[in-house]
Scaffold this motif. Structure first.
Motif, PDB file in Angstrom:
ATOM      1  N   GLY A   1       1.744   4.258  -7.088  1.00 46.77           N
ATOM      2  CA  GLY A   1       1.783   3.217  -8.101  1.00 46.77           C
ATOM      3  C   GLY A   1       1.221   1.892  -7.614  1.00 46.77           C
ATOM      4  O   GLY A   1       1.166   0.924  -8.368  1.00 46.77           O
ATOM      5  N   GLY A   2       0.848   1.846  -6.348  1.00 48.74           N
ATOM      6  CA  GLY A   2       0.279   0.617  -5.802  1.00 48.74           C
ATOM      7  C   GLY A   2       1.331  -0.354  -5.330  1.00 48.74           C
ATOM      8  O   GLY A   2       2.537  -0.132  -5.474  1.00 48.74           O
ATOM      9  N   GLY A   3       0.883  -1.437  -4.759  1.00 48.10           N
ATOM     10  CA  GLY A   3       1.789  -2.452  -4.241  1.00 48.10           C
ATOM     11  C   GLY A   3       1.495  -2.740  -2.781  1.00 48.10           C
ATOM     12  O   GLY A   3       0.801  -1.975  -2.113  1.00 48.10           O
ATOM     13  N   PRO A   4       2.039  -3.845  -2.278  1.00 46.76           N
ATOM     14  CA  PRO A   4       1.751  -4.246  -0.901  1.00 46.76           C
ATOM     15  C   PRO A   4       2.513  -3.420   0.122  1.00 46.76           C
ATOM     16  O   PRO A   4       3.555  -2.839  -0.179  1.00 46.76           O
ATOM     17  CB  PRO A   4       2.226  -5.705  -0.864  1.00 46.76           C
ATOM     18  N   GLY A   5       1.987  -3.387   1.332  1.00 51.49           N
ATOM     19  CA  GLY A   5       2.715  -2.801   2.447  1.00 51.49           C
ATOM     20  C   GLY A   5       2.718  -1.284   2.460  1.00 51.49           C
ATOM     21  O   GLY A   5       2.054  -0.618   1.676  1.00 51.49           O
ATOM     22  N   MET A   6       3.497  -0.763   3.384  1.00 48.30           N
ATOM     23  CA  MET A   6       3.600   0.676   3.605  1.00 48.30           C
ATOM     24  C   MET A   6       5.069   1.087   3.574  1.00 48.30           C
ATOM     25  O   MET A   6       5.961   0.286   3.870  1.00 48.30           O
ATOM     26  CB  MET A   6       3.001   1.036   4.968  1.00 48.30           C
ATOM     27  N   LEU A   7       5.305   2.345   3.232  1.00 45.33           N
ATOM     28  CA  LEU A   7       6.653   2.899   3.196  1.00 45.33           C
ATOM     29  C   LEU A   7       6.815   3.964   4.271  1.00 45.33           C
ATOM     30  O   LEU A   7       5.872   4.709   4.571  1.00 45.33           O
ATOM     31  CB  LEU A   7       6.943   3.530   1.841  1.00 45.33           C
ATOM     32  N   ILE A   8       8.003   4.055   4.847  1.00 46.66           N
ATOM     33  CA  ILE A   8       8.295   5.110   5.812  1.00 46.66           C
ATOM     34  C   ILE A   8       8.485   6.421   5.056  1.00 46.66           C
ATOM     35  O   ILE A   8       9.246   6.501   4.096  1.00 46.66           O
ATOM     36  CB  ILE A   8       9.549   4.767   6.630  1.00 46.66           C
ATOM     37  N   ARG A   9       7.789   7.436   5.500  1.00 44.30           N
ATOM     38  CA  ARG A   9       7.757   8.725   4.802  1.00 44.30           C
ATOM     39  C   ARG A   9       9.024   9.538   5.028  1.00 44.30           C
ATOM     40  O   ARG A   9       9.762   9.337   6.003  1.00 44.30           O
ATOM     41  CB  ARG A   9       6.542   9.521   5.274  1.00 44.30           C
ATOM     42  N   CYS A  10       9.243  10.473   4.139  1.00 49.75           N
ATOM     43  CA  CYS A  10      10.448  11.303   4.181  1.00 49.75           C
ATOM     44  C   CYS A  10      10.510  12.223   5.391  1.00 49.75           C
ATOM     45  O   CYS A  10      11.556  12.329   6.054  1.00 49.75           O
ATOM     46  CB  CYS A  10      10.528  12.179   2.929  1.00 49.75           C
TER      47      CYS A  10
END
Length: 238
Positions: free
Chosen positions: A55-64
């Motif tokens: 969906g977009g957006g700043p930064g990165m997320l830690i994956r499952c």
């Protein structure tokens, strides 16, 4: 008590674990702290643990994947499963009541996030207790994890030299702020130790400290006196 810290930056804890009461508690085998790196549960040569958000957006997320596999492997390290804690600004506020609750556990697993946080399915699937240290943002969960270790370890029998010390801390049994304390010298730059503390009258000193504790709490943290109805519970003479 055992703390398992799950993080991308275990090196941040090296100095922390070598200092003061915490080191003494570890050396005395009152506390055990184990450090784990999410990257050890990755499968690619870059050891990548994060990705861009859908969906977009700043930064990165830690994956499952690395988090689930890390938690499952660490839980299997001991016969006694640990209580899983996720350090997040969206969690339950850490206060002394929660600290006391957590000190009853035999083992705590502390999930330390980074970047923009965790994939939401980590919370959904692992069902951790989400805990916040306050209404502000840190770079990651490592400093909040250190704070939790520091606060919980004080309630572990044998960690403090004087067991009554933790009971007299602010927010502890009385639920109020701690009274003011003094040591030598008796006079310093025009400031004096209250005479009552020099009297040797232990009952009078206890009464003075209780009154000071209540007055300080009323002045600085009136919210601590509020009940569930939102009304203050001071006496009519306050």
């Amino acid at each position: 008590m055992r703390f398992d810290v799950l993080t991308l930056f275990p090196g941040l804890f090296e100095g922390f674990l070598q200092q003061s009461l915490l080191k003494k508690a570890i050396d005395a085998q009152l506390i055990e702290v184990a450090l784990w790196n999410f990257r050890d549960w990755t499968n690619d040569r870059h050891q990548s643990v994060d990705d861009t958000p859908y969906g977009g957006g700043p930064g990165m997320l830690i994956r499952c994947e690395p988090v689930f596999e890390c938690v499952e492997a660490v839980q299997a390290e001991c016969r006694q499963p640990g209580r899983l804690i996720m350090l997040t600004p969206q969690g339950r506020r850490l206060d002394q009541r929660l600290v006391e609750e957590l000190s009853e556990e035999q083992r705590l697993l502390l999930l330390c996030g980074r970047y923009e946080g965790f994939d939401e399915r980590i919370s959904e699937g692992l069902q951790p207790l989400e805990v916040s240290i306050g209404d502000f943002i840190c770079n990651g969960g490592e400093v909040p994890a250190m704070l939790m270790i520091e606060s919980v370890m004080r309630l572990i029998p044998g960690v403090l030299g004087d067991e009554s010390s933790a009971k007299l801390d602010s927010f502890s049994e009385s639920g109020q702020l701690e009274y003011p304390q003094y040591t030598r010298p008796r006079e310093f730059r025009g400031m004096s130790v209250p005479e009552i503390l020099l009297s040797g009258n232990h009952q009078a000193i206890a009464e003075w400290r209780s009154a000071q504790s209540q007055a300080r709490t009323k002045e600085r943290r009136r919210d601590l006196f509020s009940g569930s109805d939102g009304e203050d519970h001071f006496s009519s003479s306050d």
